[in-house]
Design a protein around this motif. Structure first.
Motif, PDB file in Angstrom:
ATOM      1  N   VAL A   1       2.024 -10.402 -10.890  1.00 45.18           N
ATOM      2  CA  VAL A   1       0.667  -9.892 -10.738  1.00 45.18           C
ATOM      3  C   VAL A   1       0.690  -8.994  -9.505  1.00 45.18           C
ATOM      4  CG1 VAL A   1      -1.736 -10.477 -10.264  1.00 45.18           C
ATOM      5  CG2 VAL A   1      -0.363 -11.958 -11.743  1.00 45.18           C
ATOM      6  N   LEU A   2       0.125  -7.804  -9.610  1.00 45.46           N
ATOM      7  CA  LEU A   2       0.216  -6.822  -8.534  1.00 45.46           C
ATOM      8  C   LEU A   2      -1.109  -6.655  -7.801  1.00 45.46           C
ATOM      9  CD1 LEU A   2       2.278  -4.186 -10.520  1.00 45.46           C
ATOM     10  CD2 LEU A   2       3.128  -6.043  -9.070  1.00 45.46           C
ATOM     11  N   PHE A   3      -0.993  -6.250  -6.534  1.00 42.99           N
ATOM     12  CA  PHE A   3      -2.182  -5.943  -5.737  1.00 42.99           C
ATOM     13  C   PHE A   3      -1.854  -4.845  -4.746  1.00 42.99           C
ATOM     14  CE2 PHE A   3       0.002  -9.436  -3.667  1.00 42.99           C
ATOM     15  CZ  PHE A   3      -0.091  -9.188  -2.314  1.00 42.99           C
ATOM     16  N   THR A   4      -2.885  -4.118  -4.339  1.00 38.75           N
ATOM     17  CA  THR A   4      -2.688  -3.018  -3.410  1.00 38.75           C
ATOM     18  C   THR A   4      -3.935  -2.808  -2.554  1.00 38.75           C
ATOM     19  OG1 THR A   4      -1.980  -0.692  -3.207  1.00 38.75           O
ATOM     20  CG2 THR A   4      -3.495  -1.197  -4.994  1.00 38.75           C
ATOM     21  N   THR A   5      -3.715  -2.235  -1.395  1.00 41.50           N
ATOM     22  CA  THR A   5      -4.798  -1.795  -0.517  1.00 41.50           C
ATOM     23  C   THR A   5      -4.501  -0.346  -0.153  1.00 41.50           C
ATOM     24  OG1 THR A   5      -3.643  -2.521   1.485  1.00 41.50           O
ATOM     25  CG2 THR A   5      -5.116  -4.104   0.445  1.00 41.50           C
ATOM     26  N   SER A   6      -5.525   0.457  -0.129  1.00 42.79           N
ATOM     27  CA  SER A   6      -5.327   1.846   0.288  1.00 42.79           C
ATOM     28  C   SER A   6      -6.688   2.505   0.429  1.00 42.79           C
ATOM     29  CB  SER A   6      -4.479   2.620  -0.726  1.00 42.79           C
ATOM     30  OG  SER A   6      -5.226   2.964  -1.858  1.00 42.79           O
ATOM     31  N   ASN A   7      -6.656   3.724   0.873  1.00 44.86           N
ATOM     32  CA  ASN A   7      -7.878   4.498   1.007  1.00 44.86           C
ATOM     33  C   ASN A   7      -8.395   4.924  -0.367  1.00 44.86           C
ATOM     34  OD1 ASN A   7      -9.952   5.735   2.387  1.00 44.86           O
ATOM     35  ND2 ASN A   7      -8.822   7.621   2.693  1.00 44.86           N
ATOM     36  N   TRP A   8      -7.475   5.270  -1.274  1.00 46.00           N
ATOM     37  CA  TRP A   8      -7.905   5.726  -2.588  1.00 46.00           C
ATOM     38  C   TRP A   8      -6.847   5.599  -3.677  1.00 46.00           C
ATOM     39  CZ3 TRP A   8      -4.939   9.753  -4.354  1.00 46.00           C
ATOM     40  CH2 TRP A   8      -4.204  10.440  -3.387  1.00 46.00           C
ATOM     41  N   SER A   9      -5.594   5.496  -3.341  1.00 47.12           N
ATOM     42  CA  SER A   9      -4.527   5.543  -4.333  1.00 47.12           C
ATOM     43  C   SER A   9      -4.115   4.165  -4.847  1.00 47.12           C
ATOM     44  CB  SER A   9      -3.298   6.230  -3.727  1.00 47.12           C
ATOM     45  OG  SER A   9      -2.227   6.182  -4.632  1.00 47.12           O
ATOM     46  N   ARG A  10      -3.843   4.100  -6.129  1.00 46.71           N
ATOM     47  CA  ARG A  10      -3.292   2.887  -6.744  1.00 46.71           C
ATOM     48  C   ARG A  10      -1.845   3.147  -7.188  1.00 46.71           C
ATOM     49  NH1 ARG A  10      -8.616   3.291  -7.369  1.00 46.71           N
ATOM     50  NH2 ARG A  10      -9.925   1.466  -7.390  1.00 46.71           N
ATOM     51  N   ARG A  11      -1.253   4.148  -6.590  1.00 47.96           N
ATOM     52  CA  ARG A  11       0.097   4.561  -6.955  1.00 47.96           C
ATOM     53  C   ARG A  11       1.120   3.441  -6.798  1.00 47.96           C
ATOM     54  NH1 ARG A  11       2.142  10.353  -5.465  1.00 47.96           N
ATOM     55  NH2 ARG A  11       0.851  10.691  -7.250  1.00 47.96           N
TER      56      ARG A  11
ATOM     57  N   ALA B   1       0.843  -1.196   0.000  1.00 44.41           N
ATOM     58  CA  ALA B   1       0.000   0.000   0.000  1.00 44.41           C
ATOM     59  C   ALA B   1       0.877   1.244   0.000  1.00 44.41           C
ATOM     60  CB  ALA B   1      -0.885   0.001   1.247  1.00 44.41           C
ATOM     61  N   PRO B   2       0.343   2.341  -0.513  1.00 40.77           N
ATOM     62  CA  PRO B   2       1.089   3.593  -0.404  1.00 40.77           C
ATOM     63  C   PRO B   2       0.944   4.156   1.015  1.00 40.77           C
ATOM     64  CG  PRO B   2      -0.983   3.966  -1.531  1.00 40.77           C
ATOM     65  CD  PRO B   2      -0.891   2.490  -1.264  1.00 40.77           C
ATOM     66  N   TYR B   3       1.976   4.783   1.470  1.00 36.51           N
ATOM     67  CA  TYR B   3       1.945   5.455   2.768  1.00 36.51           C
ATOM     68  C   TYR B   3       2.275   6.915   2.496  1.00 36.51           C
ATOM     69  CZ  TYR B   3       1.861   0.684   4.293  1.00 36.51           C
ATOM     70  OH  TYR B   3       1.492  -0.628   4.446  1.00 36.51           O
ATOM     71  N   ALA B   4       1.370   7.794   2.871  1.00 37.28           N
ATOM     72  CA  ALA B   4       1.466   9.216   2.524  1.00 37.28           C
ATOM     73  C   ALA B   4       1.544   9.364   1.002  1.00 37.28           C
ATOM     74  CB  ALA B   4       2.663   9.875   3.204  1.00 37.28           C
ATOM     75  N   ASN B   5       0.783   8.479   0.301  1.00 33.60           N
ATOM     76  CA  ASN B   5       0.665   8.475  -1.151  1.00 33.60           C
ATOM     77  C   ASN B   5       1.957   8.135  -1.881  1.00 33.60           C
ATOM     78  OD1 ASN B   5      -1.089   8.541  -3.308  1.00 33.60           O
ATOM     79  ND2 ASN B   5      -0.633  10.678  -3.783  1.00 33.60           N
ATOM     80  N   VAL B   6       2.879   7.457  -1.200  1.00 33.27           N
ATOM     81  CA  VAL B   6       4.150   7.052  -1.799  1.00 33.27           C
ATOM     82  C   VAL B   6       4.404   5.589  -1.446  1.00 33.27           C
ATOM     83  CG1 VAL B   6       6.649   7.479  -1.800  1.00 33.27           C
ATOM     84  CG2 VAL B   6       5.062   9.394  -1.576  1.00 33.27           C
ATOM     85  N   MET B   7       4.961   4.837  -2.396  1.00 34.41           N
ATOM     86  CA  MET B   7       5.294   3.450  -2.111  1.00 34.41           C
ATOM     87  C   MET B   7       6.391   3.392  -1.051  1.00 34.41           C
ATOM     88  SD  MET B   7       6.442   0.211  -4.523  1.00 34.41           S
ATOM     89  CE  MET B   7       7.395   1.205  -5.608  1.00 34.41           C
ATOM     90  N   ASP B   8       6.233   2.484  -0.109  1.00 31.49           N
ATOM     91  CA  ASP B   8       7.198   2.311   0.964  1.00 31.49           C
ATOM     92  C   ASP B   8       8.575   1.959   0.404  1.00 31.49           C
ATOM     93  OD1 ASP B   8       7.321   1.766   4.103  1.00 31.49           O
ATOM     94  OD2 ASP B   8       8.571   0.285   3.066  1.00 31.49           O
ATOM     95  N   LYS B   9       9.608   2.515   1.007  1.00 30.14           N
ATOM     96  CA  LYS B   9      10.989   2.308   0.558  1.00 30.14           C
ATOM     97  C   LYS B   9      11.368   0.826   0.581  1.00 30.14           C
ATOM     98  CE  LYS B   9      15.746   3.506   1.605  1.00 30.14           C
ATOM     99  NZ  LYS B   9      16.661   4.193   2.498  1.00 30.14           N
TER     100      LYS B   9
END
Length: 133
Positions: free
Chosen positions: A76-86, A50-58
């Protein structure tokens, strides 16, 4: 087909999705924090975070940068977040630059709807695996 599932999760949402996919495919989902380098050759790698502060974790970025196209045929990619698929976009860019094929389809789960998305995560993972005989 050799499958691996790797993820980075700080709040537990991405872990829940990764473990649901793993349960469906009979594969253990492993945090990149526990295994910072992929130590096996795989035909298919499910990779998420997931992005943290809208940035991918280091940590996830470094994991992706250290992947070798000789060890990963497809991702194959997956993500969880409030709104961003960044995170998906960033991972895709890194993996493609390394010569790893990335499937166009990805899985997204809103962080407030994880439980409701678990069955869909399982269904999503299953569609990338050859039918069992």
């Amino acid at each position: 087909m050799k499958i691996a599932i790797r993820y980075l999760s700080k709040l537990g949402h991405t872990k829940d999705i990764a473990e649901a996919m793993g349960e469906e495919l009979g594969v253990k989902a492993i945090s990149v924090s526990d295994e910072p380098v992929l130590n096996e050759e795989v035909d298919l790698l499910f990779l998420g975070g997931a992005p943290y502060a809208n940035v991918m974790d280091k940590e996830l970025r470094e994991y992706a940068k250290n992947l070798d196209h000789k060890h990963v045929e497809k991702a194959v990619l997956f993500t969880t977040s409030n709104w961003s698929r960044r995170t998906v976009r960033s991972l895709r860019k890194i993996l493609i630059s390394k010569g790893i094929e990335v499937k166009n389809d990805y899985f997204y789960a809103h962080m407030l709807k994880i439980e409701a998305r678990i069955p869909l995560a399982k269904e999503f993972a299953r569609k990338f695996v050859e039918p069992k005989e």
